[in-house]
Design a protein around this motif. Structure first.
Motif, PDB file in Angstrom:
ATOM      1  N   MET A   1      -9.148   3.630   2.508  1.00  0.00           N
ATOM      2  CA  MET A   1      -7.875   3.297   2.122  1.00  0.00           C
ATOM      3  C   MET A   1      -9.045   1.890   2.083  1.00  0.00           C
ATOM      4  SD  MET A   1      -4.055   2.065   3.090  1.00  0.00           S
ATOM      5  CE  MET A   1      -3.332   3.380   2.442  1.00  0.00           C
ATOM      6  N   LEU A   2      -9.724   1.006   1.001  1.00  0.00           N
ATOM      7  CA  LEU A   2     -10.385  -0.023   2.263  1.00  0.00           C
ATOM      8  C   LEU A   2      -9.518  -1.096   2.499  1.00  0.00           C
ATOM      9  CD1 LEU A   2     -13.031  -1.778   0.715  1.00  0.00           C
ATOM     10  CD2 LEU A   2     -11.763  -2.662  -1.313  1.00  0.00           C
ATOM     11  N   LEU A   3      -8.337  -1.859   2.234  1.00  0.00           N
ATOM     12  CA  LEU A   3      -7.397  -1.835   3.304  1.00  0.00           C
ATOM     13  C   LEU A   3      -6.547  -1.662   4.275  1.00  0.00           C
ATOM     14  CD1 LEU A   3      -6.246  -5.297   0.549  1.00  0.00           C
ATOM     15  CD2 LEU A   3      -7.992  -5.311   2.262  1.00  0.00           C
ATOM     16  N   LYS A   4      -7.503  -1.540   5.255  1.00  0.00           N
ATOM     17  CA  LYS A   4      -6.221  -0.417   6.258  1.00  0.00           C
ATOM     18  C   LYS A   4      -4.939  -1.168   6.246  1.00  0.00           C
ATOM     19  CE  LYS A   4      -7.054   0.641  11.626  1.00  0.00           C
ATOM     20  NZ  LYS A   4      -5.863   1.941  11.345  1.00  0.00           N
ATOM     21  N   ASP A   5      -4.290  -0.055   6.433  1.00  0.00           N
ATOM     22  CA  ASP A   5      -2.521  -0.499   6.455  1.00  0.00           C
ATOM     23  C   ASP A   5      -2.025  -1.331   5.730  1.00  0.00           C
ATOM     24  OD1 ASP A   5      -2.641   1.206   8.824  1.00  0.00           O
ATOM     25  OD2 ASP A   5      -2.919  -0.194  10.137  1.00  0.00           O
ATOM     26  N   PHE A   6      -2.230  -1.572   4.420  1.00  0.00           N
ATOM     27  CA  PHE A   6      -1.563  -2.525   3.879  1.00  0.00           C
ATOM     28  C   PHE A   6      -0.703  -1.933   2.179  1.00  0.00           C
ATOM     29  CE2 PHE A   6      -1.935  -4.280  -0.963  1.00  0.00           C
ATOM     30  CZ  PHE A   6      -1.710  -5.509  -0.262  1.00  0.00           C
ATOM     31  N   TYR A   7      -0.752  -0.541   2.328  1.00  0.00           N
ATOM     32  CA  TYR A   7       0.565   0.258   2.256  1.00  0.00           C
ATOM     33  C   TYR A   7       0.467   1.296   2.409  1.00  0.00           C
ATOM     34  CZ  TYR A   7      -3.270   2.843  -0.937  1.00  0.00           C
ATOM     35  OH  TYR A   7      -4.197   3.229  -1.875  1.00  0.00           O
ATOM     36  N   THR A   8       1.604   2.118   1.991  1.00  0.00           N
ATOM     37  CA  THR A   8       1.685   3.839   2.404  1.00  0.00           C
ATOM     38  C   THR A   8       1.654   4.687   0.782  1.00  0.00           C
ATOM     39  OG1 THR A   8       2.356   3.186   4.199  1.00  0.00           O
ATOM     40  CG2 THR A   8       3.432   5.068   4.022  1.00  0.00           C
ATOM     41  N   VAL A   9       1.783   5.212   0.443  1.00  0.00           N
ATOM     42  CA  VAL A   9       1.499   5.957  -0.871  1.00  0.00           C
ATOM     43  C   VAL A   9       3.552   6.760   0.122  1.00  0.00           C
ATOM     44  CG1 VAL A   9       1.801   7.996  -2.396  1.00  0.00           C
ATOM     45  CG2 VAL A   9      -0.218   6.637  -0.930  1.00  0.00           C
ATOM     46  N   GLN A  10       4.499   6.904  -0.728  1.00  0.00           N
ATOM     47  CA  GLN A  10       5.542   7.314  -0.656  1.00  0.00           C
ATOM     48  C   GLN A  10       5.761   8.644  -1.366  1.00  0.00           C
ATOM     49  OE1 GLN A  10       9.160   4.729  -1.037  1.00  0.00           O
ATOM     50  NE2 GLN A  10       8.929   3.564   1.025  1.00  0.00           N
ATOM     51  N   LYS A  11       5.441   9.126  -2.430  1.00  0.00           N
ATOM     52  CA  LYS A  11       5.803   9.030  -4.092  1.00  0.00           C
ATOM     53  C   LYS A  11       4.735   9.620  -4.196  1.00  0.00           C
ATOM     54  CE  LYS A  11       8.295   9.721  -7.469  1.00  0.00           C
ATOM     55  NZ  LYS A  11       8.615   9.568  -8.348  1.00  0.00           N
ATOM     56  N   LEU A  12       3.513  10.653  -4.545  1.00  0.00           N
ATOM     57  CA  LEU A  12       3.159  10.637  -6.209  1.00  0.00           C
ATOM     58  C   LEU A  12       2.806  12.059  -6.760  1.00  0.00           C
ATOM     59  CD1 LEU A  12       0.175   9.168  -6.625  1.00  0.00           C
ATOM     60  CD2 LEU A  12      -1.410  10.659  -5.456  1.00  0.00           C
ATOM     61  N   GLU A  13       3.747  12.135  -7.650  1.00  0.00           N
ATOM     62  CA  GLU A  13       3.471  13.495  -9.189  1.00  0.00           C
ATOM     63  C   GLU A  13       3.261  13.517  -9.940  1.00  0.00           C
ATOM     64  OE1 GLU A  13       7.748  14.011  -8.270  1.00  0.00           O
ATOM     65  OE2 GLU A  13       8.321  12.779  -9.584  1.00  0.00           O
ATOM     66  N   ASN A  14       3.005  14.284  -9.994  1.00  0.00           N
ATOM     67  CA  ASN A  14       2.340  15.280 -11.778  1.00  0.00           C
ATOM     68  C   ASN A  14       3.124  15.035 -12.885  1.00  0.00           C
ATOM     69  OD1 ASN A  14       1.092  15.594 -14.226  1.00  0.00           O
ATOM     70  ND2 ASN A  14      -0.101  16.743 -13.377  1.00  0.00           N
ATOM     71  N   VAL A  15       4.175  14.274 -13.015  1.00  0.00           N
ATOM     72  CA  VAL A  15       5.112  14.568 -13.717  1.00  0.00           C
ATOM     73  C   VAL A  15       5.158  14.807 -14.928  1.00  0.00           C
ATOM     74  CG1 VAL A  15       5.821  12.494 -12.964  1.00  0.00           C
ATOM     75  CG2 VAL A  15       5.424  11.827 -15.758  1.00  0.00           C
ATOM     76  N   SER A  16       3.615  14.479 -15.920  1.00  0.00           N
ATOM     77  CA  SER A  16       3.121  15.875 -17.095  1.00  0.00           C
ATOM     78  C   SER A  16       1.874  15.786 -17.150  1.00  0.00           C
ATOM     79  CB  SER A  16       4.632  15.134 -18.381  1.00  0.00           C
ATOM     80  OG  SER A  16       3.254  14.202 -19.189  1.00  0.00           O
ATOM     81  N   GLU A  17       1.800  16.353 -18.474  1.00  0.00           N
ATOM     82  CA  GLU A  17       0.011  16.520 -18.507  1.00  0.00           C
ATOM     83  C   GLU A  17       0.083  15.456 -18.382  1.00  0.00           C
ATOM     84  OE1 GLU A  17      -3.754  18.505 -20.067  1.00  0.00           O
ATOM     85  OE2 GLU A  17      -1.697  19.093 -20.185  1.00  0.00           O
ATOM     86  N   GLY A  18      -1.694  14.699 -17.289  1.00  0.00           N
ATOM     87  CA  GLY A  18      -1.762  13.451 -17.530  1.00  0.00           C
ATOM     88  C   GLY A  18      -1.664  11.775 -17.365  1.00  0.00           C
ATOM     89  N   LYS A  19      -0.192  11.875 -17.085  1.00  0.00           N
ATOM     90  CA  LYS A  19       0.984  11.361 -16.527  1.00  0.00           C
ATOM     91  C   LYS A  19       1.691  11.549 -14.901  1.00  0.00           C
ATOM     92  CE  LYS A  19       2.239  10.146 -21.157  1.00  0.00           C
ATOM     93  NZ  LYS A  19       3.639   9.828 -21.218  1.00  0.00           N
ATOM     94  N   TYR A  20       1.177  10.470 -14.158  1.00  0.00           N
ATOM     95  CA  TYR A  20       1.563   9.948 -12.922  1.00  0.00           C
ATOM     96  C   TYR A  20       2.893   9.221 -12.432  1.00  0.00           C
ATOM     97  CZ  TYR A  20      -2.594  13.600 -12.550  1.00  0.00           C
ATOM     98  OH  TYR A  20      -3.229  14.583 -12.953  1.00  0.00           O
ATOM     99  N   ASP A  21       3.133   9.697 -11.378  1.00  0.00           N
ATOM    100  CA  ASP A  21       4.794   8.705 -10.318  1.00  0.00           C
ATOM    101  C   ASP A  21       3.847   8.557  -9.252  1.00  0.00           C
ATOM    102  OD1 ASP A  21       5.778   7.302 -12.859  1.00  0.00           O
ATOM    103  OD2 ASP A  21       7.461   9.184 -12.561  1.00  0.00           O
ATOM    104  N   ALA A  22       3.548   7.532  -9.036  1.00  0.00           N
ATOM    105  CA  ALA A  22       4.028   6.986  -7.399  1.00  0.00           C
ATOM    106  C   ALA A  22       4.850   5.890  -7.092  1.00  0.00           C
ATOM    107  CB  ALA A  22       2.251   6.304  -6.908  1.00  0.00           C
TER     108      ALA A  22
END
Length: 123
Positions: A1-22
């Motif tokens: 992470m370039l900016l330390k503690d700027f954000y937190t990933v709560q969710k990162l999932e593959n919803v279909s081929e090539g498509k992701y929700d975060a």
């Protein structure tokens, strides 16, 4: 992470081929908001672009270098005091050798804040 503690990933999932929700949560106490802007914090667009790059790197398992950005539309201000939780939709195509294209839509609640298409190469 370039900016330390700027954000937190709560969710990162593959919803279909090539498509992701975060879902990411911005740290409203981060130093960047003290200067951008005092008393009225706004998430810098370049920081949003960095989040998209970092999520793409995590998905692909590789360091990336941005070669092009197009159709960039900042459509709403992101104030971390009011809307600290963001949803990012990523559509990823291509390959690491010839180039990766990432289409993104970032939103909070029912408001679209950012749309863009970035092209990356393996770093």
């Amino acid at each position: 992470m370039l900016l330390k503690d700027f954000y937190t990933v709560q969710k990162l999932e593959n919803v279909s081929e090539g498509k992701y929700d975060a879902v990411v949560s911005l740290n409203r106490q981060h130093d960047i908001f003290k200067g951008h802007f005092p008393g009225n914090p706004v998430t810098p667009g370049v920081c949003m672009m960095q989040i998209i790059k970092e999520l793409s790197q995590e998905i692909l398992g590789s360091s990336l270098f941005m070669t092009n950005s197009s159709n960039v539309k900042f459509m709403a201000l992101i104030n971390p005091d009011i809307n600290p939780v963001l949803r990012l939709e990523l559509e990823i195509s291509g390959d690491l050798e010839s180039g990766i294209k990432v289409k993104n839509t970032t939103s909070f609640d029912d408001t679209v804040a950012l749309k863009l298409t970035n092209t990356y190469k393996k770093a």
